[in-house]
Design an enzyme around this catalytic site. Structure first.
Site, PDB file in Angstrom:
ATOM      1  N   ARG A  79      55.974 -43.137  38.976  1.00  0.00           N
ATOM      2  CA  ARG A  79      57.192 -43.930  38.873  1.00  0.00           C
ATOM      3  C   ARG A  79      57.630 -44.003  37.410  1.00  0.00           C
ATOM      4  O   ARG A  79      56.787 -44.044  36.501  1.00  0.00           O
ATOM      5  CB  ARG A  79      56.868 -45.339  39.379  1.00  0.00           C
ATOM      6  CG  ARG A  79      58.040 -46.318  39.397  1.00  0.00           C
ATOM      7  CD  ARG A  79      59.014 -46.008  40.470  1.00  0.00           C
ATOM      8  NE  ARG A  79      59.863 -47.145  40.796  1.00  0.00           N
ATOM      9  CZ  ARG A  79      60.995 -47.033  41.484  1.00  0.00           C
ATOM     10  NH1 ARG A  79      61.406 -45.856  41.925  1.00  0.00           N
ATOM     11  NH2 ARG A  79      61.723 -48.096  41.767  1.00  0.00           N
ATOM     12  N   THR A  90      67.146 -40.293  47.732  1.00  0.00           N
ATOM     13  CA  THR A  90      65.784 -39.996  47.365  1.00  0.00           C
ATOM     14  C   THR A  90      65.431 -38.805  48.235  1.00  0.00           C
ATOM     15  O   THR A  90      66.214 -38.452  49.114  1.00  0.00           O
ATOM     16  CB  THR A  90      64.941 -41.253  47.698  1.00  0.00           C
ATOM     17  OG1 THR A  90      65.425 -42.309  46.873  1.00  0.00           O
ATOM     18  CG2 THR A  90      63.470 -41.081  47.522  1.00  0.00           C
ATOM     19  N   GLN A 110      66.882 -45.585  37.392  1.00  0.00           N
ATOM     20  CA  GLN A 110      65.886 -46.399  38.090  1.00  0.00           C
ATOM     21  C   GLN A 110      65.737 -47.801  37.512  1.00  0.00           C
ATOM     22  O   GLN A 110      65.193 -48.685  38.169  1.00  0.00           O
ATOM     23  CB  GLN A 110      64.538 -45.667  38.009  1.00  0.00           C
ATOM     24  CG  GLN A 110      63.690 -45.787  39.249  1.00  0.00           C
ATOM     25  CD  GLN A 110      64.168 -44.929  40.369  1.00  0.00           C
ATOM     26  OE1 GLN A 110      64.631 -45.437  41.380  1.00  0.00           O
ATOM     27  NE2 GLN A 110      64.081 -43.635  40.209  1.00  0.00           N
ATOM     28  N   SER A 146      60.654 -49.079  46.929  1.00  0.00           N
ATOM     29  CA  SER A 146      60.393 -49.146  48.373  1.00  0.00           C
ATOM     30  C   SER A 146      59.827 -47.828  48.889  1.00  0.00           C
ATOM     31  O   SER A 146      59.543 -47.703  50.085  1.00  0.00           O
ATOM     32  CB  SER A 146      61.686 -49.446  49.134  1.00  0.00           C
ATOM     33  OG  SER A 146      62.200 -50.687  48.743  1.00  0.00           O
TER      34      SER A 146
END
Ligand code: GLY
Length: 583
Positions: free
Chosen positions: A115, A392, A431, A464
């Protein structure tokens, strides 16, 4: 408790020979949409490898790796880099994501967290204007909206620790496609035409992705990316340093300095992907493995399954009003907890054990009224017992060695911030908008966050994304996940329940109409395909329904007890593609 899941569909038992032959042919061809036999959607079959991605060129490149005896991790890395070339809306090297790997031979599942992270100069109030309101232009469409990219570190970590091929081999198909070009499919054109005004605000993005006259590349035309090819070549030659230091780092930081962005050379040099322990839960005898924080996905998939477990949903029926009602009520409870408790567990205390405990599920289940929708305003996050603690892309891969990979990665929005790195040829994520810019304010997906997800230097923003692997008796059974922002958790949940509870084959499970409730707003979102009398009954129970665009694109694999791999490409995406191999 014996598993409810019935393996109803068997090509050898119920499929006429012609259909079996067709399925075999498709196994080496790949396809974009399921075929139908009577009322059954038929998954693609293979037994020596299966790749399901959102683009045929990515599936093809990954399948070739498997054919040449590479493992699922090798194929996943190749697919990740190819998607960064052929599907710029979500495939990326400027974003981040999560990967789950599971090995039957080692009986082990690991999660790789790549991430994005907040740059060192990020502050809690960096997206607030003078009146204290969130400036969404800044949080979504500026250089400041970019977190430090994690994709390259994550894919390279997967390759170095778990792969078998070298970097040059893993990146070769992506480099060739960027350098020599590829024929664009209609979905590519549609994306760039749809967002032309927005994307052409950034002159580098315009120059990279549009023709000189400003028009989009049309289906059937060739599209080449020489800058991106050189960036990928530096990664192939120099590894981690080929992106996080040297030329590419200079290109990123030059742009940041010129345009008010925060990412520095030090931020890039400091970035590391991490191996984490997956979230593990048990549902009706199956072992569910999914992504831990900084994703909320694993926690809430397991939590919702625990809330649902005592209800005989198989008897209530797939997508019946009763089943949907109970699922929506469980979803509300989970998303209320998400808003309060979830964040990057390296920075804040996330009460994982409490949230995942049977005791907590039993307590919270008491709040579900089987006969009436509880308004979201009457639901708050629970006091989790204080134990210690819209674009995504997802793909799933299985190899002949008993390994599977479930990978979800993203730029956040389609095309991220819309801003590209000059000379380097790739788009930057936005993000940072996944942090709570202000406690209680919704992000782009309407998700509310608390202090646990406030912006802090070096922290990973809450996600998520839920790459998930279901195992049964120590063997990989189901590999799944999806894009879809806040809908990722509920979409993945439904694919799992469709298979385990309702006995749908994997293609039916992926195709079936979906529902979604995220506590706030207090609406039950549905896809077309939920029957009118079900809708009527749900309204009578007090739900406010909203029919909206299709949710997610779950590229999934099911492996049956004979080792037959069933691949299901989601027909909600025109380029979804399942490809299989036979020994
Ligand atoms: N950017 C969407 C997510 O990570 O959940």
């Amino acid at each position: 408790m014996p598993p409810v899941h019935r393996r109803r569909w068997r090509i050898s038992l119920t499929c006429p020979p012609l259909i079996a032959l067709l399925a075999l042919l498709f196994a080496v061809q790949g396809r974009a949409a399921p075929i139908l036999e009577g009322d059954r959607a038929i998954p693609l079959l293979g037994n020596a490898g299966m790749v399901v991605t959102s683009h045929p060129l990515a599936s093809e490149a990954a399948l070739k790796v498997l054919k040449e005896d590479g493992n699922a991790m090798d194929a996943a890395v190749t697919a990740g880099f190819v998607l960064a070339v052929v599907q710029p809306r979500s495939g990326n090297i400027g974003g981040g994501g999560f990967m789950m790997l599971s090995s039957d031979r080692e009986n082990r599942v690991v999660a790789i967290d790549y991430r994005e992270k907040a740059p060192a100069a990020a502050t809690a109030d960096m997206f607030l204007d003078q009146s204290g309101a969130v400036d969404t232009r800044l949080s979504r469409f500026s250089l400041q909206s970019a977190g430090v990219p994690g994709t390259v570190a994550g894919l390279l970590l997967a390759l170095e620790r778990y792969g078998t091929i070298d970097r040059e081999r893993a990146l070769a198909p992506a480099i060739a496609l960027a350098k020599n070009g590829f024929i664009v499919p209609p979905r590519f054109t549609q994306g760039f035409e749809h967002l032309r005004k927005h994307l052409q605000r950034d002159k580098t993005t315009q120059a990279l992705f549009y023709k000189a006259d400003g028009s989009a590349y049309q289906p059937g035309e060739k599209f080449m990316q020489p800058d991106l090819a050189r960036t990928l070549q530096r990664i192939a030659e120099q590894g981690h340093k080929g992106f996080y230091a040297g030329e590419t780092a200079r290109m990123i930081t030059d742009q940041m300095q010129a345009g008010g962005g925060l990412i520095t050379r030090q931020d890039l040099a400091n970035y590391q992907a991490l191996v984490r322990e997956p979230i593990k839960g048990r549902y009706r005898g199956y072992d569910i493995y999914s992504m831990p924080p900084p994703s909320s996905g694993g926690v809430h998939i397991v939590q919702i399954l625990k809330l649902m477990e005592p209800f005989p949903v198989a008897r209530f029926g797939h997508n019946s009003a009763r089943t949907i009602h109970l699922m929506a009520e469980a979803m509300k409870l989970a998303y209320a907890d998400r808003a309060t408790h979830l964040g990057d567990s390296d920075f804040v205390k996330v009460p994982l054990k409490g949230l995942l405990s049977d005791r907590y599920a039993n307590q919270r289940r008491l709040l579900i009224n089987p006969n009436r929708a509880t308004p979201s305003s009457a639901i708050q996050a629970g006091e989790a017992p204080a134990y210690e603690s819209s674009e995504t892309t997802h793909y799933s891969i299985a190899d002949k060695f008993g390994n599977v990979v479930s990978n979800t990665y993203t730029l956040n929005f389609s095309y991220g911030s819309g801003i590209s790195v000059a000379e380097a040829g790739f788009l930057l994520n936005n993000q940072m908008d996944d942090f709570s810019a202000k406690p209680g304010a919704a992000n782009a997906y309407g998700l509310i966050g608390s202090d646990n997800n406030r912006i802090e230097a070096g922290k990973r923003m809450l996600s998520s994304m839920s790459p998930t692997i279901v195992r049964y008796k120590g063997k990989n059974l189901l590999v799944t996940g999806t894009p879809g922002g806040s809908r990722i958790i509920t979409t993945t949940l439904q694919v799992i329940m469709n298979v385990l509870d309702h006995g749908l084959n994997i293609q039916e499970a992926v195709n079936a109409p979906r529902i979604h409730h995220q506590w706030l707003p207090d609406t039950l979102r549905i896809e077309t395909g939920i029957s009118p009398d079900t809708i009527e009954r749900l309204e009578a129970l007090g739900h406010r329904l909203e029919a909206k665009a299709a949710m997610g694109a779950s590229q999934s694999i099911y492996i049956d007890d004979e080792g037959i791999m069933q691949g299901a490409a989601d027909p909600r995406r025109g380029t979804s593609s399942a490809m299989g191999l036979w020994r």
